[in-house]
Design a protein around this motif. Structure first.
Motif, PDB file in Angstrom:
ATOM      1  N   PRO A   1      73.692   8.546  -6.554  1.00 43.78           N
ATOM      2  CA  PRO A   1      72.494   9.400  -6.474  1.00 43.78           C
ATOM      3  C   PRO A   1      72.499  10.220  -5.197  1.00 43.78           C
TER       4      PRO A   1
ATOM      5  N   VAL B   1      67.462  13.498  -6.795  1.00 43.17           N
ATOM      6  CA  VAL B   1      66.361  12.583  -7.101  1.00 43.17           C
ATOM      7  C   VAL B   1      65.028  13.309  -6.923  1.00 43.17           C
TER       8      VAL B   1
ATOM      9  N   ASP C   1      70.841   9.837 -10.806  1.00 39.12           N
ATOM     10  CA  ASP C   1      69.666  10.258 -10.035  1.00 39.12           C
ATOM     11  C   ASP C   1      68.385   9.852 -10.757  1.00 39.12           C
TER      12      ASP C   1
ATOM     13  N   GLY D   1      65.406   7.391  -9.544  1.00 42.18           N
ATOM     14  CA  GLY D   1      64.042   7.902  -9.573  1.00 42.18           C
ATOM     15  C   GLY D   1      63.123   6.998 -10.380  1.00 42.18           C
TER      16      GLY D   1
END
Length: 268
Positions: A16, A21, A35, A39
């Motif tokens: 990520p 994100v 990502d 998140g």
């Protein structure tokens, strides 16, 4: 823009990246499953993360407009992130079409979308520099091709410094950049704090760490220390949601990001 290797070839989709994100938090499409996974882990811990991302973006927009209305015509935005309209240059150039804006980021996906950042007014200038925030001297050297550092510049460090620990040179980065600015320049920054929601923020930091991303939460006094030698503009160091809010205040919960704007004194 620098470099000849295609940006897509250098995008690491296995880990990520904070910019991607953040893009996911804002409802963007320029992110990858890794990502989104991070998140979702963070929002499962703290629903306030989405609120904070949006409040932070709104803070940037209000600060950019306020500085442009105050006569600032040059902007250096480090840690730009993936384009989300309205971008800083669109706000500044809507107030003053001749504004000059330099964006800086080190994420190849931002480079891939840099053309969206460069659509400014004919009267102004918008440029993108591919560089690491931890190399401020290189940033200043490249930005000097567009900006006149003998005149005031607004230095924007939005949601950047909480990815740089003190021991990794966060204060040195800021002092190097601010020292290069002319009197009358402004420093705009926002960064994470655990002052309002310590447990949730600490869980979020742990989730980022599990994804290989360093994240640092700072107290109000620690944030204020980055403005040493500068004159804080009203209302000082406050939650980004409380920095000159427009319209009705958001009462859905705290925002765990401090924001502030400081001015480099003009000595008589």
């Amino acid at each position: 823009m620098t470099g000849t290797e295609p940006a897509a070839a250098r995008i690491d989709t296995t880990r990520p990246h904070p910019a991607r994100v953040y893009d996911w938090f804002l409802g963007g499409k320029d992110n990858y499953p890794v990502d989104e996974e991070l998140g979702r882990r963070i929002t499962a811990i703290d629903q306030g993360a989405l609120r904070a991302a949006r409040a932070n973006r709104a803070f940037m927009q209000r600060a950019a407009r306020a500085l442009a209305e105050d006569g600032i015509r040059q902007f250096l935005d480090i840690g730009t992130g993936i384009p989300t309209e309205p971008n800083l240059h669109q706000i500044a150039q809507s107030v003053a079409p001749d504004s000059r804006v330099v964006y800086v980021d080190n994420d190849p996906i931002v480079l891939a979308h840099a053309s969206a950042l460069l659509r400014g007014t004919p009267e102004g200038v918008t440029e993108y520099v591919q560089a690491d925030a931890r190399d401020p001297r290189s940033i200043l050297e490249q930005a000097a091709r567009v900006l006149d550092f003998d005149r005031p510049v607004a230095l924007s460090l939005i949601a950047l410094l909480h990815f740089v620990a003190d021991e990794d040179g966060a204060h040195e980065v800021v002092s190097t950049l601010v020292d290069a600015l002319a009197p009358g320049s402004r420093l705009v920054l926002s960064m994470m704090t655990a002052d309002f929601e310590r447990e949730n923020v600490e869980k979020g930091i742990a989730a980022y760490a599990a994804g290989g991303v360093t994240l640092v939460a700072r107290s109000r006094d620690e944030v204020a220390a980055f403005f040493r030698g500068l004159d804080l503009l009203e209302p000082g160091v406050v939650s980004v949601a409380d920095w000159r809010p427009a319209g009705t205040p958001d009462d859905r919960g705290p925002v765990s990001l401090y924001g502030a704007v400081g001015a480099k004194p003009v000595r008589g």
